[in-house]
Write an enzyme that holds these catalytic residues in place. Structure first.
Site, PDB file in Angstrom:
ATOM      1  CG  ASP A 253      -0.152  -0.036   2.537  1.00 40.66           C
ATOM      2  OD1 ASP A 253      -0.409   0.830   3.402  1.00 40.66           O
ATOM      3  OD2 ASP A 253       0.693  -0.922   2.708  1.00 40.66           O
ATOM      4  CD  GLU A 254      -1.182   4.831   2.738  1.00 43.16           C
ATOM      5  OE1 GLU A 254      -2.166   5.567   2.873  1.00 43.16           O
ATOM      6  OE2 GLU A 254      -0.443   4.501   3.683  1.00 43.16           O
ATOM      7  CB  VAL A 255       4.242   2.378  -3.536  1.00 43.17           C
ATOM      8  CG1 VAL A 255       5.737   2.239  -3.821  1.00 43.17           C
ATOM      9  CG2 VAL A 255       3.647   1.034  -3.170  1.00 43.17           C
TER      10      VAL A 255
END
Length: 578
Positions: A253-255
């Protein structure tokens, strides 16, 4: 333990923590570092922010900011606080009981069959002995499994040794917790971040060269073969301690800043290459490693990086055949229709099953100390609506997330013992397909609480669940410490008028005026020191000293040290006068 509850404190009747979570539901969209700071990775609802997977500006950056005692003691405690610490009486809580019944009226019966309780161990990891106390309660409340996010508390060894925090669990402690989970019939799903939220790895000099952007330790460079080798080594070590797994969560997630590294910029110059394809290629590589080495284990991924990607790109990537997406949303008013459409999209792309992810804590404020149960209950009731409007065969289960930090470097939010009532309410709502008066009474019985309120932070009893004394003392500190100290030091005219910083610096004090506030200051300091001593003792039973120290420095010391300094200055001034 000595009862730490105080008699009525100055300012207690007028000061309450805000219960407004609207800030989290209607924020502007931020980008890059501003987005990381403003949104808080993965943790604050996320329904009003754009889905990741949409490109920004030059079409390169794949980031858009989506964003846990006895009854007699409880009665005695409430009496000593003038009947205020416990909140409203049963007679006064009738509107809430009606509210609970109304919320259940339009709920379908029966929620997701698999209900995983997420333990975020990157902050305030409980001692193994405390987990052994809590696991039977989780099972009784309706949990069917655990989602264990170890981060730096896993006992990594060999070349991965630097990842291991000083307070990490030992291999023996991990085995013991897993054995206890099996004894309770709780299925365990480990979670290892393999793309974004890699700060606990990439902050170390040994692995800093694997960053996507040289100066940011959050995201892994997907172009280096060593990156995949690192991820595989982490997964292998975790797998070695976890036997007979069915699922393994690989994060992703949330790279933040994906596409901003030098190698990524060069890769994106090539025809048909996009940030979306770059993201999917790494997810596929990690998932393929899992499938190759552990063919009976299905990888799970957070879904935010997939939401905005076109159906064609998702389908052609081959990712849907390898992983199950976990759709997360922690808002109290999450968009049910939008989630149903998203599930339909994932089905068309080839994903066989999906998971939901709700939140029972850690989603309403980066430094939140108390859990607003009502927010999290509404979030779960919305997820029940999504489930009832989705095909019966598509849902694998739901993870009730309990974030302890928004990311590796942020402060602690609600401690696990503080949030157990919220977890109980949410689990029971899922198990019963809604939250009725009968469900509420069952939760109170299981927690040993005579009255549990969902719309305020206050409840009338201490409870008998593990760590309930921490909840009571944290509630007292959160409500009254700062307000009582401010009342004395900033709104007492004898202090502000005759013992200002000017007076204190020069040790000037009027002998008559001194008697108007010295007894109150000394008494208040003594009482709060007793509360803090009890809280420290209670926390040390559950947490390591580093957690106790951090929580005290953030939530207690700013006010208590200010009060202590005034008392010390007063003593010095009196001695100077004599």
């Amino acid at each position: 333990m000595r009862s730490a509850l105080l008699s009525r404190l100055p300012g207690e009747s007028s000061r309450r923590p805000s219960t407004d979570t609207s800030e989290k539901q209607a924020r502007p969209i931020h980008h890059g570092a501003e987005a990381e700071a403003a949104a808080g990775p993965h943790r604050d609802g996320g329904t009003t922010l754009k889905h990741k997977g949409q490109t920004e500006g030059r079409g390169r950056v794949l980031y858009t900011g989506v964003p846990r005692r006895p009854q007699a003691k409880a009665i005695d405690a409430d009496r000593r606080c003038g009947g205020r610490l416990g909140g409203r009486s049963r007679e006064q809580s009738r509107p809430e009981r009606r509210h609970a019944a109304n919320m259940a009226a339009d709920m379908t019966t029966g929620g997701p069959r698999r209900r995983l309780v997420h333990l975020d161990l990157k902050g305030a990891p409980p001692r193994a002995a405390y987990l052994a106390e809590v696991l039977p309660l989780l099972r009784t409340l309706g949990a069917s499994g655990l989602l264990l996010e170890y981060e730096d508390t896993f006992p990594y060894a060999g070349p991965l040794g630097p990842l291991r925090a000083p307070h990490a669990y030992s291999p023996g402690e991990v085995r013991a917790v897993l054995s206890q989970a099996r004894a309770q019939g709780l299925e365990v799903v480990p979670l290892v971040q393999t793309f974004g939220h890699m700060e606990f790895v990439l902050k170390h000099k040994e692995f800093a060269h694997l960053r996507e952007v040289k100066v940011f330790p959050n995201a892994l460079n997907p172009h280096k073969e060593e990156s995949l080798a690192l991820v595989k080594a982490m997964i292998d070590q975790v797998m070695a301690l976890h036997k007979d797994l069915k699922w393994f969560h690989i994060g992703c997630d949330e790279v933040y800043y994906l596409g901003e590294g030098e190698e990524s910029k060069q890769w994106l110059q090539q025809q048909d290459n996009t940030p979306e394809k770059l993201c999917l290629s790494h997810i596929k590589a990690v998932a393929s490693c899992v499938a190759s080495s552990y063919p009976t284990v299905t990888p799970i991924v957070w879904d935010d990086m997939l939401r905005g990607i076109s159906e064609e790109t998702l389908t052609e990537s081959g990712v849907p055949q390898l992983v199950q997406p976990m759709i997360w949303d922690y808002a109290a008013d999450l968009d049910v229709e939008g989630k149903v459409h998203l599930i339909e999209k994932y089905r068309r792309c080839g994903f066989s099953k999906v998971w939901f992810a709700s939140a029972f804590k850690g989603a309403t404020g980066v430094n939140q100390s108390l859990t607003l149960i009502g927010h999290h209950l509404k979030n779960h009731l919305q997820w029940l609506k999504v489930a009832s409007n989705s095909p019966a065969d598509v849902l694998e289960g739901i993870a009730l997330t309990g974030w302890q930090r928004y990311d590796h470097f942020s402060v602690l939010c609600e401690l696990l013992p503080v949030a157990i009532p919220s977890l109980a309410v949410c689990l029971q709502a899922l198990e019963n397909g809604g939250y009725s008066e009968k469900t509420k009474e069952n939760v109170e019985k299981l927690l040993g609480m005579s009255n549990l309120e969902t719309e305020t932070f206050m409840s009338t009893s201490l409870g008998t669940f593990p760590g309930s004394d921490i909840l009571t003392l944290v509630t007292q500190v959160s409500f009254y410490l700062k307000s009582s100290v401010d009342e004395l030091l900033e709104r007492n005219r004898y202090v502000t008028g005759w013992f200002s910083p000017y007076h204190r610096k020069r040790k000037i004090i009027h002998p008559i005026i001194m008697h108007h506030f010295q007894p109150d200051a000394v008494s208040l300091l003594s009482k709060w020191n007793a509360v803090v001593q009890d809280l420290q003792a209670a926390m040390q039973q559950v947490f390591h000293e580093c957690t106790v120290e951090e929580w005290m420095e953030e939530n207690v010391h700013p006010s208590l040290q200010k009060l202590q300094q005034v008392v010390d200055d007063l003593d010095k001034a009196i001695k100077a006068q004599n």
